[in-house]
Design a protein around this motif. Structure first.
Motif, PDB file in Angstrom:
ATOM      1  N   ALA A  71      -4.845 -17.954   7.910  1.00 27.27           N
ATOM      2  CA  ALA A  71      -4.638 -17.431   6.553  1.00 27.27           C
ATOM      3  C   ALA A  71      -3.460 -18.139   5.882  1.00 27.27           C
ATOM      4  CB  ALA A  71      -4.414 -15.921   6.596  1.00 27.27           C
ATOM      5  N   GLY A  72      -2.435 -18.451   6.650  1.00 23.07           N
ATOM      6  CA  GLY A  72      -1.289 -19.199   6.116  1.00 23.07           C
ATOM      7  C   GLY A  72      -1.698 -20.583   5.655  1.00 23.07           C
ATOM      8  N   HIS A  73      -2.589 -21.220   6.403  1.00 26.14           N
ATOM      9  CA  HIS A  73      -3.080 -22.548   5.997  1.00 26.14           C
ATOM     10  C   HIS A  73      -3.911 -22.447   4.714  1.00 26.14           C
ATOM     11  CE1 HIS A  73      -1.394 -24.534   9.378  1.00 26.14           C
ATOM     12  NE2 HIS A  73      -2.155 -23.916  10.267  1.00 26.14           N
ATOM     13  N   LEU A  74      -4.664 -21.374   4.587  1.00 25.58           N
ATOM     14  CA  LEU A  74      -5.428 -21.179   3.349  1.00 25.58           C
ATOM     15  C   LEU A  74      -4.472 -20.989   2.174  1.00 25.58           C
ATOM     16  CD1 LEU A  74      -8.029 -20.839   1.787  1.00 25.58           C
ATOM     17  CD2 LEU A  74      -8.074 -18.432   2.521  1.00 25.58           C
ATOM     18  N   ASP A  75      -3.445 -20.179   2.369  1.00 23.46           N
ATOM     19  CA  ASP A  75      -2.455 -19.973   1.313  1.00 23.46           C
ATOM     20  C   ASP A  75      -1.798 -21.301   0.928  1.00 23.46           C
ATOM     21  OD1 ASP A  75      -0.851 -18.506  -0.508  1.00 23.46           O
ATOM     22  OD2 ASP A  75       0.721 -18.277   1.002  1.00 23.46           O
ATOM     23  N   ASP A  76      -1.419 -22.081   1.930  1.00 23.41           N
ATOM     24  CA  ASP A  76      -0.793 -23.379   1.657  1.00 23.41           C
ATOM     25  C   ASP A  76      -1.744 -24.328   0.921  1.00 23.41           C
ATOM     26  OD1 ASP A  76       1.535 -22.513   2.881  1.00 23.41           O
ATOM     27  OD2 ASP A  76       1.103 -23.516   4.787  1.00 23.41           O
ATOM     28  N   ALA A  77      -3.029 -24.312   1.303  1.00 20.62           N
ATOM     29  CA  ALA A  77      -4.009 -25.163   0.626  1.00 20.62           C
ATOM     30  C   ALA A  77      -4.172 -24.736  -0.829  1.00 20.62           C
ATOM     31  CB  ALA A  77      -5.348 -25.118   1.355  1.00 20.62           C
ATOM     32  N   LEU A  78      -4.198 -23.434  -1.075  1.00 21.75           N
ATOM     33  CA  LEU A  78      -4.288 -22.931  -2.449  1.00 21.75           C
ATOM     34  C   LEU A  78      -3.056 -23.333  -3.249  1.00 21.75           C
ATOM     35  CD1 LEU A  78      -5.747 -19.442  -1.585  1.00 21.75           C
ATOM     36  CD2 LEU A  78      -6.931 -21.201  -2.920  1.00 21.75           C
ATOM     37  N   ARG A  79      -1.890 -23.251  -2.628  1.00 26.56           N
ATOM     38  CA  ARG A  79      -0.646 -23.679  -3.293  1.00 26.56           C
ATOM     39  C   ARG A  79      -0.695 -25.170  -3.633  1.00 26.56           C
ATOM     40  NH1 ARG A  79       3.810 -20.065  -2.732  1.00 26.56           N
ATOM     41  NH2 ARG A  79       3.345 -18.409  -1.259  1.00 26.56           N
ATOM     42  N   GLU A  80      -1.264 -25.962  -2.730  1.00 27.69           N
ATOM     43  CA  GLU A  80      -1.372 -27.409  -2.933  1.00 27.69           C
ATOM     44  C   GLU A  80      -2.127 -27.730  -4.230  1.00 27.69           C
ATOM     45  OE1 GLU A  80      -0.862 -31.454  -1.955  1.00 27.69           O
ATOM     46  OE2 GLU A  80      -0.008 -29.725  -0.901  1.00 27.69           O
ATOM     47  N   PHE A  81      -3.051 -26.841  -4.591  1.00 29.59           N
ATOM     48  CA  PHE A  81      -3.847 -27.025  -5.806  1.00 29.59           C
ATOM     49  C   PHE A  81      -3.350 -26.152  -6.960  1.00 29.59           C
ATOM     50  CE2 PHE A  81      -6.461 -28.858  -2.538  1.00 29.59           C
ATOM     51  CZ  PHE A  81      -6.949 -30.002  -3.162  1.00 29.59           C
ATOM     52  N   ASP A  82      -2.106 -25.701  -6.853  1.00 28.62           N
ATOM     53  CA  ASP A  82      -1.428 -24.959  -7.927  1.00 28.62           C
ATOM     54  C   ASP A  82      -2.160 -23.696  -8.357  1.00 28.62           C
ATOM     55  OD1 ASP A  82       0.705 -26.819  -8.063  1.00 28.62           O
ATOM     56  OD2 ASP A  82      -0.545 -28.155  -9.283  1.00 28.62           O
ATOM     57  N   VAL A  83      -2.802 -23.013  -7.413  1.00 27.04           N
ATOM     58  CA  VAL A  83      -3.419 -21.727  -7.716  1.00 27.04           C
ATOM     59  C   VAL A  83      -2.285 -20.720  -7.899  1.00 27.04           C
ATOM     60  CG1 VAL A  83      -4.923 -19.900  -6.836  1.00 27.04           C
ATOM     61  CG2 VAL A  83      -5.506 -22.317  -6.455  1.00 27.04           C
ATOM     62  N   ASP A  84      -2.356 -19.953  -8.976  1.00 27.02           N
ATOM     63  CA  ASP A  84      -1.245 -19.038  -9.269  1.00 27.02           C
ATOM     64  C   ASP A  84      -1.163 -17.905  -8.244  1.00 27.02           C
ATOM     65  OD1 ASP A  84      -2.756 -16.715 -10.107  1.00 27.02           O
ATOM     66  OD2 ASP A  84      -2.966 -17.570 -12.101  1.00 27.02           O
ATOM     67  N   ASP A  85      -0.013 -17.252  -8.231  1.00 30.17           N
ATOM     68  CA  ASP A  85       0.273 -16.233  -7.219  1.00 30.17           C
ATOM     69  C   ASP A  85      -0.771 -15.125  -7.179  1.00 30.17           C
ATOM     70  OD1 ASP A  85       2.549 -17.650  -6.577  1.00 30.17           O
ATOM     71  OD2 ASP A  85       3.930 -16.276  -7.585  1.00 30.17           O
ATOM     72  N   ALA A  86      -1.164 -14.630  -8.341  1.00 31.31           N
ATOM     73  CA  ALA A  86      -2.116 -13.512  -8.395  1.00 31.31           C
ATOM     74  C   ALA A  86      -3.468 -13.926  -7.820  1.00 31.31           C
ATOM     75  CB  ALA A  86      -2.268 -13.007  -9.821  1.00 31.31           C
ATOM     76  N   ASP A  87      -3.937 -15.105  -8.170  1.00 34.05           N
ATOM     77  CA  ASP A  87      -5.233 -15.558  -7.670  1.00 34.05           C
ATOM     78  C   ASP A  87      -5.169 -15.903  -6.186  1.00 34.05           C
ATOM     79  OD1 ASP A  87      -6.464 -15.113 -10.096  1.00 34.05           O
ATOM     80  OD2 ASP A  87      -6.381 -17.204 -10.737  1.00 34.05           O
ATOM     81  N   ARG A  88      -4.054 -16.483  -5.738  1.00 37.16           N
ATOM     82  CA  ARG A  88      -3.890 -16.739  -4.295  1.00 37.16           C
ATOM     83  C   ARG A  88      -3.925 -15.419  -3.543  1.00 37.16           C
ATOM     84  NH1 ARG A  88       0.732 -19.011  -5.107  1.00 37.16           N
ATOM     85  NH2 ARG A  88       1.679 -17.893  -3.399  1.00 37.16           N
ATOM     86  N   GLY A  89      -3.214 -14.444  -4.058  1.00 42.80           N
ATOM     87  CA  GLY A  89      -3.200 -13.124  -3.429  1.00 42.80           C
ATOM     88  C   GLY A  89      -4.587 -12.514  -3.366  1.00 42.80           C
ATOM     89  N   ALA A  90      -5.370 -12.684  -4.420  1.00 39.26           N
ATOM     90  CA  ALA A  90      -6.729 -12.140  -4.444  1.00 39.26           C
ATOM     91  C   ALA A  90      -7.623 -12.825  -3.407  1.00 39.26           C
ATOM     92  CB  ALA A  90      -7.321 -12.272  -5.845  1.00 39.26           C
ATOM     93  N   VAL A  91      -7.495 -14.139  -3.256  1.00 45.34           N
ATOM     94  CA  VAL A  91      -8.277 -14.859  -2.246  1.00 45.34           C
ATOM     95  C   VAL A  91      -7.881 -14.376  -0.854  1.00 45.34           C
ATOM     96  CG1 VAL A  91      -8.715 -17.103  -1.171  1.00 45.34           C
ATOM     97  CG2 VAL A  91      -8.648 -16.922  -3.663  1.00 45.34           C
ATOM     98  N   LEU A  92      -6.597 -14.278  -0.606  1.00 40.76           N
ATOM     99  CA  LEU A  92      -6.130 -13.863   0.718  1.00 40.76           C
ATOM    100  C   LEU A  92      -6.526 -12.417   1.011  1.00 40.76           C
ATOM    101  CD1 LEU A  92      -2.686 -15.640   0.706  1.00 40.76           C
ATOM    102  CD2 LEU A  92      -4.735 -16.302   1.970  1.00 40.76           C
ATOM    103  N   GLU A  93      -6.527 -11.571  -0.001  1.00 34.81           N
ATOM    104  CA  GLU A  93      -6.962 -10.183   0.177  1.00 34.81           C
ATOM    105  C   GLU A  93      -8.452 -10.140   0.533  1.00 34.81           C
ATOM    106  OE1 GLU A  93      -7.540  -6.403  -2.753  1.00 34.81           O
ATOM    107  OE2 GLU A  93      -5.600  -7.439  -2.855  1.00 34.81           O
ATOM    108  N   ALA A  94      -9.253 -10.969  -0.115  1.00 35.41           N
ATOM    109  CA  ALA A  94     -10.687 -11.023   0.186  1.00 35.41           C
ATOM    110  C   ALA A  94     -10.924 -11.470   1.621  1.00 35.41           C
ATOM    111  CB  ALA A  94     -11.394 -11.953  -0.793  1.00 35.41           C
ATOM    112  N   VAL A  95     -10.156 -12.443   2.079  1.00 32.47           N
ATOM    113  CA  VAL A  95     -10.290 -12.931   3.453  1.00 32.47           C
ATOM    114  C   VAL A  95      -9.772 -11.888   4.441  1.00 32.47           C
ATOM    115  CG1 VAL A  95      -9.494 -14.705   5.066  1.00 32.47           C
ATOM    116  CG2 VAL A  95     -10.270 -15.354   2.774  1.00 32.47           C
ATOM    117  N   GLU A  96      -8.685 -11.240   4.105  1.00 23.20           N
ATOM    118  CA  GLU A  96      -8.099 -10.202   4.969  1.00 23.20           C
ATOM    119  C   GLU A  96      -9.101  -9.093   5.269  1.00 23.20           C
ATOM    120  OE1 GLU A  96      -5.556  -8.127   7.383  1.00 23.20           O
ATOM    121  OE2 GLU A  96      -5.136 -10.108   6.556  1.00 23.20           O
ATOM    122  N   ALA A  97      -9.984  -8.821   4.348  1.00 21.58           N
ATOM    123  CA  ALA A  97     -10.986  -7.775   4.539  1.00 21.58           C
ATOM    124  C   ALA A  97     -11.887  -8.070   5.743  1.00 21.58           C
ATOM    125  CB  ALA A  97     -11.826  -7.620   3.272  1.00 21.58           C
TER     126      ALA A  97
END
Length: 121
Positions: A86-112
């Motif tokens: 999940a940390g690698h996914l967050d880092d990959a999203l950051r690499e593409f400048d995905v904003d905090d709210a959208d990164r959080g939403a992706v990680l929440e979907a995966v966390e489920a």
């Protein structure tokens, strides 16, 4: 936050595919988790992951792979490994400048899916 689905805000299929590619580059370079992918066809895996992320973010693609629990059965994935991935996914999203709210939403979907992926969760 912009209008549209999370999938749209991420940039659609090309952007999701680029994030997935960056994500797996990071995962495969991480000795804590790379062993889970030693005998995996990574082109197929990247395709499945792109479809999965597209589906959970509201995109038009349908994930048609195995159920999460079936796909991960017997892999003995731990909470620590799930967190690393999940940390690698967050880092990959950051690499593409995905904003905090959208990164959080992706990680929440995966966390489920943690309970279906982590053995004994």
């Amino acid at each position: 936050m912009a209008d549209g689905t999370l999938y749209d805000r991420l940039g659609g299929e090309p952007a999701v595919g680029a994030v997935v590619s960056e994500f797996y580059d990071r995962v495969l370079a991480d000795e804590r988790v790379s062993h889970h992918f030693e005998d995996v066809d990574m082109a197929d895996q990247r395709s499945h992951q792109t479809k999965f992320l597209s589906a959970v973010t509201g995109g038009p693609m349908r994930y048609e792979g195995d159920e999460m629990a079936v796909a991960h059965e017997g892999l003995a994935i731990t909470d620590a490994e799930f967190d690393a991935v999940a940390g690698h996914l967050d880092d990959a999203l950051r690499e593409f400048d995905v904003d905090d709210a959208d990164r959080g939403a992706v990680l929440e979907a995966v966390e489920a899916y943690r309970e279906a992926i982590v053995e004994g969760a």
